[in-house]
Design an enzyme around this catalytic site. Structure first.
Site, short mmCIF file in Angstrom:
data_model
loop_
_atom_site.label_atom_id
_atom_site.label_comp_id
_atom_site.label_asym_id
_atom_site.label_seq_id
_atom_site.Cartn_x
_atom_site.Cartn_y
_atom_site.Cartn_z
N ARG A 89 0.69 -1.17 -0.09
CA ARG A 89 0.01 -0.07 -0.04
C ARG A 89 0.93 0.97 0.02
NH1 ARG A 89 -3.80 -1.47 5.16
NH2 ARG A 89 -1.85 -2.51 5.82
N LYS A 135 1.54 2.08 7.30
CA LYS A 135 1.77 1.02 8.57
C LYS A 135 2.73 2.00 9.35
CE LYS A 135 0.60 -2.31 9.49
NZ LYS A 135 -0.54 -2.19 10.36
N TYR A 174 -1.02 4.80 10.55
CA TYR A 174 -1.59 3.86 11.53
C TYR A 174 -0.14 3.60 12.40
CZ TYR A 174 -5.79 2.42 8.98
OH TYR A 174 -6.76 2.42 8.33
N HIS A 223 -0.87 2.16 16.13
CA HIS A 223 -1.16 0.77 17.03
C HIS A 223 -0.02 0.57 18.04
CE1 HIS A 223 -4.33 -0.50 14.34
NE2 HIS A 223 -3.57 -0.38 13.43
N GLU A 259 -5.76 5.05 13.53
CA GLU A 259 -6.89 4.47 14.36
C GLU A 259 -7.71 4.96 15.30
OE1 GLU A 259 -2.82 3.36 16.25
OE2 GLU A 259 -3.65 3.54 14.19
N SER A 264 -10.86 -2.03 8.19
CA SER A 264 -11.63 -2.77 9.03
C SER A 264 -12.60 -3.66 7.91
CB SER A 264 -12.22 -2.14 9.90
OG SER A 264 -11.50 -1.79 11.11
N VAL A 322 -12.73 -7.80 17.87
CA VAL A 322 -12.73 -7.01 18.81
C VAL A 322 -11.79 -5.66 18.86
CG1 VAL A 322 -13.61 -8.71 20.41
CG2 VAL A 322 -11.25 -7.90 20.51
N LEU A 323 -12.27 -4.65 19.51
CA LEU A 323 -11.52 -3.25 19.11
C LEU A 323 -12.01 -2.33 20.38
CD1 LEU A 323 -9.79 -1.36 17.78
CD2 LEU A 323 -11.78 -0.33 16.80
N ASP A 380 -3.30 -6.28 15.52
CA ASP A 380 -2.53 -4.98 15.54
C ASP A 380 -2.72 -4.41 16.92
OD1 ASP A 380 -1.53 -4.66 12.99
OD2 ASP A 380 -3.42 -4.07 12.23
N ARG A 404 0.10 -14.60 18.06
CA ARG A 404 1.31 -13.82 17.83
C ARG A 404 1.37 -13.42 16.51
NH1 ARG A 404 4.88 -17.05 15.11
NH2 ARG A 404 4.55 -19.16 15.26
N VAL A 424 -1.76 -12.24 10.81
CA VAL A 424 -1.18 -11.19 10.08
C VAL A 424 -1.38 -9.78 10.35
CG1 VAL A 424 -0.48 -10.36 7.62
CG2 VAL A 424 -0.86 -12.65 7.81
N THR A 425 -0.37 -9.14 10.82
CA THR A 425 -0.69 -7.75 11.47
C THR A 425 -0.97 -6.60 10.37
OG1 THR A 425 1.68 -7.03 11.29
CG2 THR A 425 0.71 -8.20 13.25
#
Length: 368
Positions: free
Chosen positions: A15, A75, A94, A96, A118, A134, A239-240, A270, A279, A298-299
């Site tokens: 990206r 990222k 982003y 995180h 985020e 998302s 969930v967030l 993330d 993990r 995958v993050t």
């Protein structure tokens, strides 16, 4: 303002912070845009497209970081990028930070102002810059989960849709927000048996109405989560808690009791992940197995569909990027509490309450 776009460096991340259409908007508004050579080439945005949009092409990332006042990425910056940031510079991407104290420390030491996609909010209390990714991640979660269920991928050999005479696979989605609702749409469209768990009765009611009862909804007690997970072929963690680390809702003991060949896709990775056995993984090595259960964590999931994701992300971020470039970050934050909510690090301190709490750090201010 001089806006810089470095090429993303995370494993299999294609990206780009600004697509050519966004660059053109910035240039037409009087700003200079500096794009690292090859930044968008992998997804069909060659340097020529950026030049046509009015950008200047930089030979390397070091030049972008050295010259730009505002760095726009996708990222979180990697360790060598922390060292390139400097006091007074603005980073918009982003982050995180809640599960990543090393990155928080690196950004604090740089002296930059780091604004996280985020945690930017909107008037409805939503997260408009997280929502498009998302949506992508929710839809992808079913796609990658279905692939992981195939026998050669380590799964139990189940086709989510089933066939006449054979029951469909069972998909359990923990969290009914943007990720969860999009996952439910795809899974239901594939004719899987879908259950969504959430702790907000209004979310459950809205899903029940949307799917006309074709998707089961459950209030997310720990007992309900455990029972649903043990019956599932595919579990999607969606969930967030904005800015904070994700709660661990599926224990290692529960994973050990799941059917061998079941699959868990943790979209919350993330923010640290919502399964105790999660993990971070990469697109190069996306899965691993714990107690016979395949884990996909995958993050940067949306990076797998990088062109779609980059355009969708730019659709959401461009108005804020323009606002920062036009007004400067401080005046923009003063004018918009929603953008102010995105400021995570400033002048060597963490300035977002949930991030500071998650990292056990004192809460800084947006003062000079």
């Amino acid at each position: 303002m001089r806006v810089g776009v470095p090429k993303e460096v995370k494993v299999h991340e294609y990206r780009v912070g600004l697509v050519p259409g966004s660059v053109r908007e910035l240039v037409l508004n009087g700003h200079e845009v500096l794009v690292e050579t090859g930044a968008g080439a992998a997804i069909g945005f060659p340097d020529e497209a950026y030049l046509a949009a009015g950008a200047r092409i930089a030979p390397d990332a070091a030049t972008v970081f050295a010259e730009a006042e505002l760095i726009v990425k996708v990222k979180e910056p990697q360790p060598f990028e922390w060292a390139r940031l400097k006091p007074g510079q603005v980073l918009f991407t982003y982050l995180h930070l809640a599960p990543d104290p090393a990155q928080a420390k690196g950004l604090m030491e740089s002296g930059c102002t780091a604004i996280a996609y985020e945690t930017v909010t909107d008037a409805q209390g939503g997260l408009p810059l997280l929502a498009p990714m998302s949506e992508v991640a929710g839809r992808m979660a079913v796609q990658v989960g279905a692939r992981c269920l195939e026998k050669e991928a380590g799964g139990s050999g189940i086709l989510l849709s089933g066939v006449p005479g054979v029951a469909p696979g069972r998909v359990v989605i923990i969290g009914g927000g943007v990720v969860g609702s999009n996952a439910a749409r795809i899974a239901n469209g594939m004719r899987a048996h879908v259950t969504v768990l959430d702790r907000n009765p209004r979310v459950l009611a809205a899903l029940d109405i949307e799917f006309n009862g074709l998707v089961d909804t459950l209030f997310a007690t720990r007992d309900a989560i455990e029972r649903a997970v043990l019956e599932a072929d595919l579990v999607i963690g969606a969930v967030l808690v904005p800015g904070a680390a994700a709660p661990r809702l599926v224990s290692r003991e529960t994973v050990a009791r799941m059917r061998p060949g079941s699959v868990m896709v943790d979209v919350a990775i993330d923010q640290g992940g919502c399964f105790e056995t999660s993990r971070p993984t990469t697109h190069a090595e996306p899965t691993y197995v714990v107690d016979g259960v395949v884990h996909y964590c995958v993050t940067n999931m949306p990076g797998a569909v990088a062109r779609t994701s980059a355009v969708a992300l730019n659709n959401a971020t461009l108005p804020f990027t323009l606002q920062i470039a036009q007004m400067g970050w401080r005046r923009a934050a003063e004018a918009s509490p929603h953008l102010a909510a995105g400021v995570n690090v400033h002048a060597g301190a963490v300035t977002h309450p949930a991030v500071a709490a998650a990292l056990g750090l004192p809460l800084g201010t947006l003062g000079p």
